[in-house]
Design a protein around this motif. Structure first.
Motif, PDB file in Angstrom:
ATOM      1  N   LYS A  37      35.610  23.376  25.626  1.00 12.81           N
ATOM      2  CA  LYS A  37      35.052  25.546  25.685  1.00 12.81           C
ATOM      3  C   LYS A  37      35.442  26.097  24.214  1.00 12.81           C
ATOM      4  CE  LYS A  37      35.671  28.292  29.458  1.00 12.81           C
ATOM      5  NZ  LYS A  37      35.491  28.230  30.990  1.00 12.81           N
ATOM      6  N   LEU A  38      34.964  26.754  24.477  1.00  5.38           N
ATOM      7  CA  LEU A  38      35.313  27.838  23.473  1.00  5.38           C
ATOM      8  C   LEU A  38      35.633  28.560  23.646  1.00  5.38           C
ATOM      9  CD1 LEU A  38      31.812  27.589  21.414  1.00  5.38           C
ATOM     10  CD2 LEU A  38      34.133  26.060  21.323  1.00  5.38           C
ATOM     11  N   ASP A  82      25.483  27.208  27.632  1.00  4.02           N
ATOM     12  CA  ASP A  82      25.423  28.509  27.911  1.00  4.02           C
ATOM     13  C   ASP A  82      27.309  28.512  28.920  1.00  4.02           C
ATOM     14  OD1 ASP A  82      24.972  31.763  28.515  1.00  4.02           O
ATOM     15  OD2 ASP A  82      25.111  30.850  30.219  1.00  4.02           O
ATOM     16  N   GLN A 137      21.423  23.470  23.604  1.00  2.00           N
ATOM     17  CA  GLN A 137      20.581  24.474  22.214  1.00  2.00           C
ATOM     18  C   GLN A 137      21.378  24.649  21.442  1.00  2.00           C
ATOM     19  OE1 GLN A 137      21.490  28.863  22.945  1.00  2.00           O
ATOM     20  NE2 GLN A 137      20.441  28.673  25.943  1.00  2.00           N
ATOM     21  N   SER A 176      31.454  29.776  26.098  1.00  2.00           N
ATOM     22  CA  SER A 176      30.120  28.499  26.580  1.00  2.00           C
ATOM     23  C   SER A 176      30.505  27.124  26.080  1.00  2.00           C
ATOM     24  CB  SER A 176      29.360  29.383  25.368  1.00  2.00           C
ATOM     25  OG  SER A 176      29.942  29.388  24.364  1.00  2.00           O
ATOM     26  N   TYR A 177      30.380  26.013  25.827  1.00  2.00           N
ATOM     27  CA  TYR A 177      30.357  25.086  26.115  1.00  2.00           C
ATOM     28  C   TYR A 177      30.002  24.484  24.329  1.00  2.00           C
ATOM     29  CZ  TYR A 177      32.571  24.543  29.987  1.00  2.00           C
ATOM     30  OH  TYR A 177      33.929  25.170  30.701  1.00  2.00           O
ATOM     31  N   GLN A 178      30.878  23.366  23.647  1.00  2.00           N
ATOM     32  CA  GLN A 178      30.065  22.276  21.952  1.00  2.00           C
ATOM     33  C   GLN A 178      30.193  20.854  22.853  1.00  2.00           C
ATOM     34  OE1 GLN A 178      31.516  23.383  18.147  1.00  2.00           O
ATOM     35  NE2 GLN A 178      31.783  21.212  18.110  1.00  2.00           N
ATOM     36  N   SER A 187      25.219  23.954  21.947  1.00  2.00           N
ATOM     37  CA  SER A 187      26.058  25.320  22.473  1.00  2.00           C
ATOM     38  C   SER A 187      25.452  24.605  24.186  1.00  2.00           C
ATOM     39  CB  SER A 187      25.650  25.769  22.071  1.00  2.00           C
ATOM     40  OG  SER A 187      26.201  26.641  22.187  1.00  2.00           O
ATOM     41  N   LEU A 192      23.599  24.084  17.935  1.00  2.34           N
ATOM     42  CA  LEU A 192      24.375  24.313  16.767  1.00  2.34           C
ATOM     43  C   LEU A 192      24.035  24.148  16.022  1.00  2.34           C
ATOM     44  CD1 LEU A 192      26.144  26.439  18.536  1.00  2.34           C
ATOM     45  CD2 LEU A 192      28.060  24.849  18.537  1.00  2.34           C
TER      46      LEU A 192
END
Ligand SMILES: Cc1cc2nc3c(=O)[nH]c(=O)nc-3n(C[C@H](O)[C@H](O)[C@H](O)COP(=O)(O)OP(=O)(O)OC[C@H]3O[C@@H](n4cnc5c(N)ncnc54)[C@H](O)[C@@H]3O)c2cc1C
Length: 411
Positions: A253-254, A228, A303, A258-260, A226, A305
């Motif tokens: 993009k969520l 920010d 980070q 944020s991005y996955q 993940s 996830l």
């Protein structure tokens, strides 16, 4: 005493290999029984939802290049709605001088036209894929959710029987073909033809009929990060998949901004631990830097996830083992798919079906399966006598003594 049930064709293993083969046989009008120790399809390595697929375009053994080209075309045709075409950018190796004309000529020599593979320098690549590096744009490259694909392939069908929660411990020759026996030494069923697509477990099943296969495990972990929305990584995140030292999918993009981003994977030779390792995530963070050429990217901003951990099955020469086990008539193998389950399963579906039905060899030839390619995949390549055997469809081997191939060749 009642005799165990008889099936003409049994597939052991309902991963992406076994389910693709079963589905192809059903399409050809055959009645098929699939047997798996798990409770549903794709419970093991094929629970992987983010498998990428593209023809191999790096320098390497010509056979691998030809085989992955055929397999890619078959996979593209096979996977239909589960095939997620987003394109894949294959990075030029950092230590290799990039000469556009040389690469273009090389691609042409592989019969890969511009629609399939296009040379891009860093300026063009930033426009096309958001990656400022030299490389090859594979616009038809895709990813496949192996779990969904395997489940779709085994959707209910009047000619399909699935036996879940049923483990096969060994095989035994009987008059009607082969008997499958469970770990309590009880017969499960008999079969005219048995296709073993049980990944690493194929080694044990083959050993029960005195055939030694050089298979070994290679653990792998894929990290789901993940990021920010204010992270310095965000402007660098790719719009397409990238393949190089490791691979990544397009960043997603969520709704919260944020991005996955999925990055992988570790390649832990000889390991079969399915636990999640922090060290593998750290390794993937480093790979992420390399893939984006972002040497100073702050690793802590990737980070964790989630992750996917699986154990690949590989053969000594890193090619899959697909074909008739000619020294044990009625047994066929589809294993050692390594890191190319999406491609090799599509190829296995066509090749094994043609060999099981003992027909359609002209179709195989039309698909580009030259005899040398079939022999390169055949189980017989590991056994004494293989070199003397005719490199014809279903090459013959004289006995089951394995010849262990030397150093790993392809990945
Ligand atoms: C981290 C990682 C990243 C990867 N990335 C990619 C990628 O980007 N692209 C790609 O194409 N591939 C990728 N792969 C590889 C891909 O996941 C595998 O090649 C593929 O899933 C193998 O499928 P399979 O059907 O051979 O084996 P499996 O999925 O392991 O299936 C074997 C089946 O046999 C059953 N079985 C075993 N023993 C028995 C028994 N004795 N009796 C009954 N049933 C039995 C098991 O329950 C299982 O269902 C990756 C793998 C990993 C680990």
């Amino acid at each position: 005493m009642t005799l165990p049930q008889h099936h003409e064709i049994v597939v052991i293993g309902a991963g992406i290999a076994g389910s693709s083969i079963a589905s192809e046989l059903l399409e050809c009008g055959q009645t098929v029984c699939v047997i798996d120790s798990a409770l549903h399809p794709a419970s093991a390595c094929s629970s992987h939802a983010y498998a990428i697929a593209h023809p191999h375009v790096g320098r390497g053994a010509l056979r691998l290049l030809r085989l992955t080209r055929i397999a890619f075309l078959l996979a593209e045709a096979r996977w239909g709605k589960t095939w997620n075409r987003h394109g894949i950018f294959q990075l030029n190796k950092k230590d290799k001088v990039f000469n556009r004309d040389d690469v273009a000529n090389y691609l042409q020599s592989l019969d890969l036209n511009q629609g399939m593979a296009q040379v891009l320098d860093a300026d063009e690549a930033i426009q096309a894929c958001g990656v400022s590096q030299d490389g090859i744009w594979l616009s038809r490259g895709a990813s496949l959710n192996l779990f969904e694909a395997a489940n779709d392939a085994l959707a209910p069908h009047p000619k399909l029987t699935c036996c879940w929660n049923t483990s096969v411990a060994r095989l035994e020759k009987v008059n009607t073909g082969w008997q499958l026996i469970d770990p309590q030494d009880k017969p499960i069923m008999t079969a005219g033809k048995v296709i073993i697509a049980a990944a690493l477990e194929t080694k044990k099943l083959a050993a029960s009929i005195d055939v030694r296969l050089p298979l070994r495990p290679v653990r792998g972990q894929l990290s789901i990060f993940s990021i920010d929305e204010h992270s310095s990584w965000v402007p660098k995140l790719p719009r397409t998949a990238i393949s190089g030292d490791g691979y990544c999918l397009p960043a997603n993009k969520l709704p919260d901004g944020s991005y996955q981003w999925i990055v992988g994977s570790s390649f832990d030779e000889g390991e079969s631990d399915l636990e999640d390792w922090n060290a593998s995530d750290d390794f993937n963070r480093e790979q992420a830097r390399g893939l984006l050429n972002y040497e100073h990217g702050e690793l802590s901003q990737l980070q964790k996830l989630g992750s996917f951990v699986g154990v690949r099955c590989v053969a000594g020469d890193r090619l899959p083992i697909i074909g008739a086990l000619t020294q044990r008539p009625g047994i066929f193998l589809a294993t050692a798919l390594g890191s190319r389950g999406a491609l090799w399963s599509a190829l296995a579906a066509k090749l094994i079906t043609a060999q099981v039905l003992e027909d359609d060899f002209s179709l195989l030839a039309r698909l580009g399966f030259a005899a040398d390619l079939v022999a390169a995949l055949a189980p017989a390549r590991f056994f004494a006598g293989a070199l003397a055997a005719a490199p014809a469809l279903g090459a013959f081997a004289s006995n089951s003594k394995p010849i262990l191939p030397s150093a790993p060749k392809a990945r």
